[in-house]
Motif scaffolding. Structure first.
Motif, PDB file in Angstrom:
ATOM      1  N   GLN A 216      15.050 -16.361 -20.702  1.00  0.00           N
ATOM      2  CA  GLN A 216      14.119 -15.792 -21.687  1.00  0.00           C
ATOM      3  C   GLN A 216      13.238 -14.740 -21.026  1.00  0.00           C
ATOM      4  O   GLN A 216      12.721 -14.939 -19.929  1.00  0.00           O
ATOM      5  CB  GLN A 216      13.248 -16.874 -22.322  1.00  0.00           C
ATOM      6  CG  GLN A 216      12.441 -16.356 -23.504  1.00  0.00           C
ATOM      7  CD  GLN A 216      11.612 -17.441 -24.182  1.00  0.00           C
ATOM      8  OE1 GLN A 216      11.106 -18.342 -23.522  1.00  0.00           O
ATOM      9  NE2 GLN A 216      11.468 -17.343 -25.489  1.00  0.00           N
TER      10      GLN A 216
ATOM     11  N   SER B 252      11.771 -12.776 -26.018  1.00  0.00           N
ATOM     12  CA  SER B 252      13.132 -12.475 -26.465  1.00  0.00           C
ATOM     13  C   SER B 252      14.145 -12.870 -25.398  1.00  0.00           C
ATOM     14  O   SER B 252      13.783 -13.235 -24.282  1.00  0.00           O
ATOM     15  CB  SER B 252      13.266 -10.980 -26.764  1.00  0.00           C
ATOM     16  OG  SER B 252      13.198 -10.231 -25.559  1.00  0.00           O
ATOM     17  N   TRP B 253      15.402 -12.797 -25.784  1.00  0.00           N
ATOM     18  CA  TRP B 253      16.498 -12.948 -24.837  1.00  0.00           C
ATOM     19  C   TRP B 253      17.312 -11.670 -24.859  1.00  0.00           C
ATOM     20  O   TRP B 253      17.347 -10.962 -25.873  1.00  0.00           O
ATOM     21  CB  TRP B 253      17.414 -14.118 -25.218  1.00  0.00           C
ATOM     22  CG  TRP B 253      16.968 -15.445 -24.720  1.00  0.00           C
ATOM     23  CD1 TRP B 253      17.305 -16.022 -23.524  1.00  0.00           C
ATOM     24  CD2 TRP B 253      16.131 -16.399 -25.382  1.00  0.00           C
ATOM     25  NE1 TRP B 253      16.716 -17.261 -23.420  1.00  0.00           N
ATOM     26  CE2 TRP B 253      15.991 -17.514 -24.546  1.00  0.00           C
ATOM     27  CE3 TRP B 253      15.473 -16.409 -26.608  1.00  0.00           C
ATOM     28  CZ2 TRP B 253      15.236 -18.621 -24.902  1.00  0.00           C
ATOM     29  CZ3 TRP B 253      14.715 -17.499 -26.961  1.00  0.00           C
ATOM     30  CH2 TRP B 253      14.603 -18.596 -26.104  1.00  0.00           C
TER      31      TRP B 253
ATOM     32  N   THR C 165      18.171 -13.269 -29.388  1.00  0.00           N
ATOM     33  CA  THR C 165      17.078 -14.225 -29.598  1.00  0.00           C
ATOM     34  C   THR C 165      17.422 -15.196 -30.714  1.00  0.00           C
ATOM     35  O   THR C 165      17.185 -16.404 -30.593  1.00  0.00           O
ATOM     36  CB  THR C 165      15.762 -13.472 -29.856  1.00  0.00           C
ATOM     37  OG1 THR C 165      15.498 -12.620 -28.728  1.00  0.00           O
ATOM     38  CG2 THR C 165      14.600 -14.429 -30.051  1.00  0.00           C
TER      39      THR C 165
ATOM     40  N   ALA D  22       9.575 -17.081 -28.860  1.00  0.00           N
ATOM     41  CA  ALA D  22      10.652 -16.303 -29.476  1.00  0.00           C
ATOM     42  C   ALA D  22      10.319 -15.971 -30.930  1.00  0.00           C
ATOM     43  O   ALA D  22      10.527 -14.844 -31.378  1.00  0.00           O
ATOM     44  CB  ALA D  22      11.972 -17.073 -29.398  1.00  0.00           C
TER      45      ALA D  22
ATOM     46  N   TRP E  67       7.863 -13.188 -31.043  1.00  0.00           N
ATOM     47  CA  TRP E  67       8.511 -11.906 -30.761  1.00  0.00           C
ATOM     48  C   TRP E  67       9.286 -11.419 -31.980  1.00  0.00           C
ATOM     49  O   TRP E  67       9.218 -10.242 -32.344  1.00  0.00           O
ATOM     50  CB  TRP E  67       9.436 -12.026 -29.552  1.00  0.00           C
ATOM     51  CG  TRP E  67      10.062 -10.719 -29.192  1.00  0.00           C
ATOM     52  CD1 TRP E  67       9.519  -9.735 -28.423  1.00  0.00           C
ATOM     53  CD2 TRP E  67      11.336 -10.230 -29.618  1.00  0.00           C
ATOM     54  NE1 TRP E  67      10.376  -8.666 -28.339  1.00  0.00           N
ATOM     55  CE2 TRP E  67      11.501  -8.951 -29.056  1.00  0.00           C
ATOM     56  CE3 TRP E  67      12.359 -10.749 -30.412  1.00  0.00           C
ATOM     57  CZ2 TRP E  67      12.644  -8.187 -29.260  1.00  0.00           C
ATOM     58  CZ3 TRP E  67      13.506  -9.988 -30.615  1.00  0.00           C
ATOM     59  CH2 TRP E  67      13.633  -8.720 -30.052  1.00  0.00           C
TER      60      TRP E  67
END
Length: 104
Positions: free
Chosen positions: A7, A12-13, A45, A70, A73
Protein backbone atom coordinates in the motif's frame (compact mmCIF):
# COMPACT_ATOMS: atom_id res chain seq x y z
CA UNK A 1 -0.05 -9.64 5.29
CA UNK A 2 2.05 -8.82 2.26
CA UNK A 3 -0.66 -6.49 1.05
CA UNK A 4 0.30 -4.07 3.82
CA UNK A 5 3.77 -3.51 2.39
CA UNK A 6 2.34 -2.82 -1.07
CA UNK A 7 0.00 0.00 0.00
CA UNK A 8 1.23 3.47 -0.89
CA UNK A 9 1.55 6.14 1.78
CA UNK A 10 -1.50 7.94 0.34
CA UNK A 11 -3.69 4.84 0.82
CA UNK A 12 -3.77 3.60 -2.76
CA UNK A 13 -2.17 0.57 -4.32
CA UNK A 14 -0.23 0.42 -7.58
CA UNK A 15 -1.04 -2.22 -10.14
CA UNK A 16 2.16 -4.17 -10.52
CA UNK A 17 3.33 -7.78 -10.68
CA UNK A 18 3.62 -8.07 -6.89
CA UNK A 19 0.03 -6.97 -6.24
CA UNK A 20 -1.31 -9.10 -9.08
CA UNK A 21 0.49 -12.18 -7.75
CA UNK A 22 -0.89 -11.59 -4.27
CA UNK A 23 -4.37 -11.44 -5.77
CA UNK A 24 -3.74 -14.72 -7.61
CA UNK A 25 -3.49 -13.05 -11.02
CA UNK A 26 -0.92 -12.03 -13.54
CA UNK A 27 -0.45 -8.34 -14.15
CA UNK A 28 -1.74 -8.83 -17.70
CA UNK A 29 -4.93 -10.49 -16.39
CA UNK A 30 -5.53 -7.65 -13.97
CA UNK A 31 -4.90 -4.95 -16.58
CA UNK A 32 -6.99 -6.81 -19.15
CA UNK A 33 -10.14 -6.57 -17.04
CA UNK A 34 -9.69 -2.94 -16.01
CA UNK A 35 -12.65 -0.80 -17.14
CA UNK A 36 -11.93 1.89 -19.69
CA UNK A 37 -11.13 5.37 -18.41
CA UNK A 38 -10.32 4.18 -14.88
CA UNK A 39 -6.93 5.08 -13.45
CA UNK A 40 -4.54 2.27 -12.58
CA UNK A 41 -4.46 3.49 -8.97
CA UNK A 42 -8.24 3.32 -8.61
CA UNK A 43 -8.39 -0.12 -10.22
CA UNK A 44 -5.59 -1.52 -8.06
CA UNK A 45 -7.06 -0.02 -4.89
CA UNK A 46 -10.53 -1.42 -5.57
CA UNK A 47 -9.00 -4.84 -6.29
CA UNK A 48 -7.03 -4.76 -3.05
CA UNK A 49 -9.99 -3.70 -0.90
CA UNK A 50 -12.31 -6.29 -2.45
CA UNK A 51 -9.67 -8.99 -1.98
CA UNK A 52 -9.39 -8.09 1.71
CA UNK A 53 -13.15 -8.41 2.16
CA UNK A 54 -13.43 -11.62 0.17
CA UNK A 55 -10.29 -13.47 1.21
CA UNK A 56 -9.16 -12.06 4.55
CA UNK A 57 -12.43 -11.31 6.36
CA UNK A 58 -11.27 -13.31 9.37
CA UNK A 59 -8.33 -10.95 9.82
CA UNK A 60 -10.35 -7.76 9.57
CA UNK A 61 -8.88 -6.29 12.74
CA UNK A 62 -5.46 -6.44 11.05
CA UNK A 63 -6.48 -4.50 7.94
CA UNK A 64 -9.25 -2.12 8.99
CA UNK A 65 -6.87 0.85 9.02
CA UNK A 66 -5.55 -0.06 5.57
CA UNK A 67 -9.08 -0.09 4.25
CA UNK A 68 -9.95 3.22 5.91
CA UNK A 69 -6.90 4.83 4.32
CA UNK A 70 -7.80 3.35 0.92
CA UNK A 71 -11.40 4.51 1.23
CA UNK A 72 -10.20 8.02 2.04
CA UNK A 73 -7.98 8.01 -1.03
CA UNK A 74 -10.83 6.74 -3.23
CA UNK A 75 -13.18 9.45 -1.91
CA UNK A 76 -10.58 12.13 -2.64
CA UNK A 77 -9.97 10.74 -6.13
CA UNK A 78 -13.52 9.70 -6.98
CA UNK A 79 -14.06 8.48 -10.50
CA UNK A 80 -17.48 8.24 -12.16
CA UNK A 81 -16.73 4.65 -13.20
CA UNK A 82 -16.31 3.40 -9.62
CA UNK A 83 -19.46 1.24 -9.75
CA UNK A 84 -18.29 -0.35 -12.99
CA UNK A 85 -14.89 -0.84 -11.40
CA UNK A 86 -16.39 -2.69 -8.41
CA UNK A 87 -18.45 -4.94 -10.71
CA UNK A 88 -15.42 -5.76 -12.87
CA UNK A 89 -13.24 -6.42 -9.80
CA UNK A 90 -15.86 -8.74 -8.29
CA UNK A 91 -16.00 -10.65 -11.56
CA UNK A 92 -12.22 -10.87 -11.88
CA UNK A 93 -11.67 -11.98 -8.28
CA UNK A 94 -14.68 -14.31 -8.21
CA UNK A 95 -16.29 -12.58 -5.26
CA UNK A 96 -19.47 -10.64 -4.55
CA UNK A 97 -18.56 -7.71 -2.32
CA UNK A 98 -21.36 -5.15 -2.26
CA UNK A 99 -20.74 -1.82 -4.01
CA UNK A 100 -22.22 -0.20 -0.91
CA UNK A 101 -18.80 -0.74 0.64
CA UNK A 102 -17.72 2.22 -1.50
CA UNK A 103 -20.82 4.30 -0.76
CA UNK A 104 -22.49 3.34 -4.04
Amino acid sequence: MSLVSLQNVNGSWALNAALAALLGLTEAEARGKMPAQVSLGTWATVLAVLWLHARAAGQRDEWELLEAKAQGWLRANVEPQLAECVDAANSLLGCSVSPSLFGL
